[in-house]
Design a protein around this motif. Structure first.
Motif, mmCIF file in Angstrom:
data_model
loop_
_atom_site.group_PDB
_atom_site.id
_atom_site.type_symbol
_atom_site.label_atom_id
_atom_site.label_comp_id
_atom_site.label_asym_id
_atom_site.label_seq_id
_atom_site.Cartn_x
_atom_site.Cartn_y
_atom_site.Cartn_z
ATOM 1 N N ILE A 1 -4.418 14.200 -17.370
ATOM 2 C CA ILE A 1 -4.753 13.777 -18.732
ATOM 3 C C ILE A 1 -3.775 14.407 -19.728
ATOM 4 O O ILE A 1 -3.591 15.619 -19.757
ATOM 5 C CB ILE A 1 -6.194 14.167 -19.105
ATOM 6 C CG1 ILE A 1 -7.189 13.535 -18.138
ATOM 7 C CG2 ILE A 1 -6.509 13.727 -20.535
ATOM 8 C CD1 ILE A 1 -8.628 13.928 -18.395
ATOM 9 N N GLN A 2 -3.172 13.577 -20.553
ATOM 10 C CA GLN A 2 -2.210 14.041 -21.549
ATOM 11 C C GLN A 2 -2.941 14.192 -22.886
ATOM 12 O O GLN A 2 -2.901 13.304 -23.742
ATOM 13 C CB GLN A 2 -1.055 13.042 -21.657
ATOM 14 C CG GLN A 2 -0.275 12.886 -20.371
ATOM 15 C CD GLN A 2 0.682 11.701 -20.404
ATOM 16 O OE1 GLN A 2 0.790 10.991 -21.410
ATOM 17 N NE2 GLN A 2 1.390 11.479 -19.309
ATOM 18 N N PHE A 3 -3.589 15.333 -23.050
ATOM 19 C CA PHE A 3 -4.385 15.543 -24.253
ATOM 20 C C PHE A 3 -3.496 15.598 -25.496
ATOM 21 O O PHE A 3 -2.468 16.290 -25.507
ATOM 22 C CB PHE A 3 -5.170 16.850 -24.166
ATOM 23 C CG PHE A 3 -6.320 16.809 -23.199
ATOM 24 C CD1 PHE A 3 -7.485 16.139 -23.520
ATOM 25 C CD2 PHE A 3 -6.231 17.428 -21.966
ATOM 26 C CE1 PHE A 3 -8.550 16.100 -22.632
ATOM 27 C CE2 PHE A 3 -7.282 17.397 -21.067
ATOM 28 C CZ PHE A 3 -8.455 16.728 -21.399
ATOM 29 N N PRO A 4 -3.871 14.901 -26.555
ATOM 30 C CA PRO A 4 -3.114 15.022 -27.806
ATOM 31 C C PRO A 4 -3.501 16.297 -28.547
ATOM 32 O O PRO A 4 -4.600 16.826 -28.365
ATOM 33 C CB PRO A 4 -3.562 13.784 -28.591
ATOM 34 C CG PRO A 4 -4.953 13.519 -28.106
ATOM 35 C CD PRO A 4 -4.968 13.928 -26.646
ATOM 36 N N ALA A 5 -2.607 16.771 -29.368
ATOM 37 C CA ALA A 5 -2.944 17.883 -30.249
ATOM 38 C C ALA A 5 -3.993 17.436 -31.255
ATOM 39 O O ALA A 5 -4.084 16.254 -31.605
ATOM 40 C CB ALA A 5 -1.694 18.365 -30.982
ATOM 41 N N VAL A 6 -4.792 18.385 -31.719
ATOM 42 C CA VAL A 6 -5.760 18.072 -32.761
ATOM 43 C C VAL A 6 -5.053 17.476 -33.972
ATOM 44 O O VAL A 6 -5.560 16.550 -34.615
ATOM 45 C CB VAL A 6 -6.545 19.340 -33.157
ATOM 46 C CG1 VAL A 6 -7.440 19.076 -34.366
ATOM 47 C CG2 VAL A 6 -7.387 19.831 -31.985
ATOM 48 N N GLY B 1 0.371 13.115 -27.075
ATOM 49 C CA GLY B 1 -0.337 12.910 -25.816
ATOM 50 C C GLY B 1 -0.614 11.445 -25.551
ATOM 51 O O GLY B 1 0.240 10.585 -25.772
ATOM 52 N N PHE B 2 -1.840 11.135 -25.095
ATOM 53 C CA PHE B 2 -2.155 9.757 -24.756
ATOM 54 C C PHE B 2 -2.280 8.847 -25.988
ATOM 55 O O PHE B 2 -2.394 7.629 -25.861
ATOM 56 C CB PHE B 2 -3.416 9.665 -23.891
ATOM 57 C CG PHE B 2 -4.663 10.256 -24.478
ATOM 58 C CD1 PHE B 2 -5.278 9.716 -25.597
ATOM 59 C CD2 PHE B 2 -5.259 11.361 -23.884
ATOM 60 C CE1 PHE B 2 -6.438 10.256 -26.123
ATOM 61 C CE2 PHE B 2 -6.433 11.906 -24.394
ATOM 62 C CZ PHE B 2 -7.017 11.352 -25.524
ATOM 63 N N LEU B 3 -2.244 9.409 -27.199
ATOM 64 C CA LEU B 3 -2.245 8.585 -28.395
ATOM 65 C C LEU B 3 -0.889 7.930 -28.637
ATOM 66 O O LEU B 3 -0.797 6.953 -29.378
ATOM 67 C CB LEU B 3 -2.628 9.422 -29.623
ATOM 68 C CG LEU B 3 -4.044 9.996 -29.633
ATOM 69 C CD1 LEU B 3 -4.267 10.832 -30.880
ATOM 70 C CD2 LEU B 3 -5.086 8.896 -29.538
ATOM 71 N N GLN C 1 -17.546 12.993 -32.156
ATOM 72 C CA GLN C 1 -17.830 12.320 -30.892
ATOM 73 C C GLN C 1 -17.111 10.983 -30.756
ATOM 74 O O GLN C 1 -17.332 10.254 -29.783
ATOM 75 C CB GLN C 1 -19.333 12.125 -30.751
ATOM 76 C CG GLN C 1 -20.123 13.424 -30.668
ATOM 77 C CD GLN C 1 -19.636 14.319 -29.539
ATOM 78 O OE1 GLN C 1 -19.634 13.919 -28.384
ATOM 79 N NE2 GLN C 1 -19.205 15.535 -29.870
ATOM 80 N N LYS C 2 -16.260 10.652 -31.718
ATOM 81 C CA LYS C 2 -15.476 9.430 -31.600
ATOM 82 C C LYS C 2 -14.563 9.525 -30.384
ATOM 83 O O LYS C 2 -13.994 10.579 -30.096
ATOM 84 C CB LYS C 2 -14.643 9.197 -32.852
ATOM 85 C CG LYS C 2 -13.838 7.903 -32.794
ATOM 86 C CD LYS C 2 -13.139 7.591 -34.098
ATOM 87 C CE LYS C 2 -12.389 6.270 -33.974
ATOM 88 N NZ LYS C 2 -11.710 5.895 -35.242
ATOM 89 N N GLN C 3 -14.405 8.417 -29.675
ATOM 90 C CA GLN C 3 -13.638 8.415 -28.435
ATOM 91 C C GLN C 3 -12.303 7.685 -28.581
ATOM 92 O O GLN C 3 -12.197 6.705 -29.319
ATOM 93 C CB GLN C 3 -14.451 7.760 -27.316
ATOM 94 C CG GLN C 3 -15.733 8.487 -26.969
ATOM 95 C CD GLN C 3 -16.530 7.776 -25.882
ATOM 96 O OE1 GLN C 3 -16.347 6.595 -25.642
ATOM 97 N NE2 GLN C 3 -17.408 8.510 -25.223
ATOM 98 N N ASN C 4 -11.315 8.186 -27.868
ATOM 99 C CA ASN C 4 -10.031 7.502 -27.693
ATOM 100 C C ASN C 4 -9.775 7.359 -26.200
ATOM 101 O O ASN C 4 -10.085 8.273 -25.428
ATOM 102 C CB ASN C 4 -8.892 8.293 -28.350
ATOM 103 C CG ASN C 4 -8.983 8.299 -29.862
ATOM 104 O OD1 ASN C 4 -8.911 7.265 -30.511
ATOM 105 N ND2 ASN C 4 -9.168 9.484 -30.447
ATOM 106 N N MET C 5 -9.222 6.237 -25.805
ATOM 107 C CA MET C 5 -8.949 6.020 -24.398
ATOM 108 C C MET C 5 -7.715 6.815 -23.963
ATOM 109 O O MET C 5 -6.678 6.743 -24.604
ATOM 110 C CB MET C 5 -8.734 4.535 -24.111
ATOM 111 C CG MET C 5 -8.681 4.200 -22.623
ATOM 112 S SD MET C 5 -10.191 4.693 -21.737
ATOM 113 C CE MET C 5 -11.380 3.585 -22.488
#
Length: 429
Positions: free
Chosen positions: A129-134, A167-169, A404-408
């Motif tokens: 998983i390529q987590f994006p930065a906050v 990241g994945f964004l 709790q908003k989700q991003n794929m």
């Protein structure tokens, strides 16, 4: 009608629907009721002051006077009744009513890189998983893809900055990096924003059209992150070259007295740049102050670093307040963990994630108070432990984003802005 109606927004609408909205007497009563119920306007920008290396927060935000773990530093009063901070932050103490130290941070990561990854993304590394930065996540939610200025700017990033990307964004949410810790003399100017001498408007337009054609042809039919990254970088560079956008990075437009107040170093000028950027609608800026890995000679180094932090942080808060921007800008001062309450043989403090602190300011939060409590020796959280997801959820709520908003993600798994178990700090919101 003789009785007085105490009207809320819902009650007034209900009464109007029934045809009895014309209550006798002055309208001021229900107007005040409506005003009291109206939510505060959420913050639109976040500035993170990143204290790279893990600051000794026990010497800054949560002192232990009288205990052997406390060291030589003293507490000082702030303008907020009952709120005290370290003696080497006197300028910031004058803004105590705008501050909210969170003294009960509790994490498990004591390694610099893993801890920085956690604080910057809200998650620990998990496989592919390529987590994006906050910063990237908030830039996506708060920013505009058509804006001339980037939605995420990182000023003078240092080590462990690998978790700062989109990241994945996607690469278009990567930050624009400005300044270099290894070459502070180069300042914070963005290179190559000015057009090459002799190039006319027509020639510039023709060159850009040719470049766009080449990039589009290469990217056609390729689902390539490299091609997407190049195109995103080109688009961002072209928009940054507009005079209005480029001017945001020109600190020479500021009064010399203002620049001196912030501090002439990379961090102080970075804080000033952060103010200029949020003033122009940039939703997320991170400014790094390196050097907090104080395994040796902790107290001399913390005193020196606090001088730099105090000038930049205090000037930023005061400046934002004077310009009417503090309620719409949340400032978060944090590192990747704290440092040991126990002082080592080298008069230093080592890595300590079990009990440490961050400091928040502005953003419409209920400031002028400290959140949480550690034990008298500083070794453990005694009241209201706060996790990293809790902190990120609090930041998200403050700027009007559902934690709790989700991003794929890149692996087809939805990822929330903050961990599902995160609990925003209700006392601040």
């Amino acid at each position: 009608m003789t009785r007085s109606l105490e009207l809320t927004r819902r009650g007034w609408l209900k009464s109007a629907a029934l045809g009895i909205g014309a209550a006798t007497g002055s309208m001021s009563g229900w107007l005040r009721a409506l005003a009291s119920e109206a939510p505060k306007k959420p913050a639109k920008s976040v500035i993170v002051l990143w204290l790279n290396g893990g600051p000794a927060t026990i010497d800054m935000w949560d002192l232990k006077p009288g205990h052997e773990n406390g060291g030589p530093f003293k507490e000082i009063n702030t303008t907020a009744p009952g709120l005290k901070i370290g003696e080497h932050l006197p300028k910031l103490a004058k803004h105590g009513k705008e501050l909210a130290p969170v003294r009960s941070m509790k994490t498990k990561e004591g390694d610099h890189e893993r801890a920085a990854f956690l604080l910057r993304t809200g998650y620990t590394p998990q496989g592919a998983i390529q987590f994006p930065a906050v910063g990237a996540t908030l830039a996506k939610e708060l920013g505009s893809e058509s804006a001339d200025l980037p939605n995420f700017v990182s000023v003078a990033p240092a080590r462990y900055a690998t978790a700062l990307g989109g990241g994945f964004l996607g690469p278009h949410f990567d930050p624009l990096f400005v300044g270099d810790q290894t070459a502070p003399q180069d300042g914070l100017k963005v290179p190559d924003l000015a057009r090459v001498p002799g190039v006319t408007d027509a020639a510039q337009k023709a060159r850009l059209e040719l470049l766009a054609g080449v990039e589009n042809k290469f990217g056609a039919g390729r689902n390539s992150p490299v091609a997407a990254s190049v195109q995103a970088a080109t688009s961002r560079a072209v928009r940054l070259m507009k005079p209005e956008a480029a001017a945001a990075f020109d600190l020479d437009q500021e009064k010399q007295k203002t620049r001196e107040t912030y501090g002439r170093g990379l961090f102080g000028q970075g804080c000033l740049l952060a103010r200029r950027l949020v003033e122009r609608g940039v939703p997320f800026v991170e400014v790094t102050l390196d050097g907090w890995d104080t395994h040796q000679n902790n107290f001399d180094r913390v005193k020196e670093l606090c001088g730099t932090l105090d000038a930049g942080f205090a000037s930023l808060v005061g400046d934002l307040k004077d310009r009417g921007l503090l309620d719409s800008t949340l400032v978060v001062c944090q590192g990747e963990f704290g440092r040991t309450p126990k002082i080592n043989a080298q008069t230093g403090r080592d890595h300590w994630p079990a009990s440490w602190a961050v400091a928040l300011a502005g953003g419409g939060l209920k400031t002028g108070q400290a959140i949480g409590k550690t034990t008298k020796d500083g070794l453990a959280v005694e009241e209201q432990p706060v996790s990293v997801p809790d902190l990120i959820a609090t930041v998200a709520k403050a700027v009007g984003i559902d934690p709790q908003k989700q991003n794929m993600s890149n692996v087809g798994r939805p990822i929330r802005v903050a961990d599902p178990d995160a609990k925003p700090i209700k006392e601040l919101l």
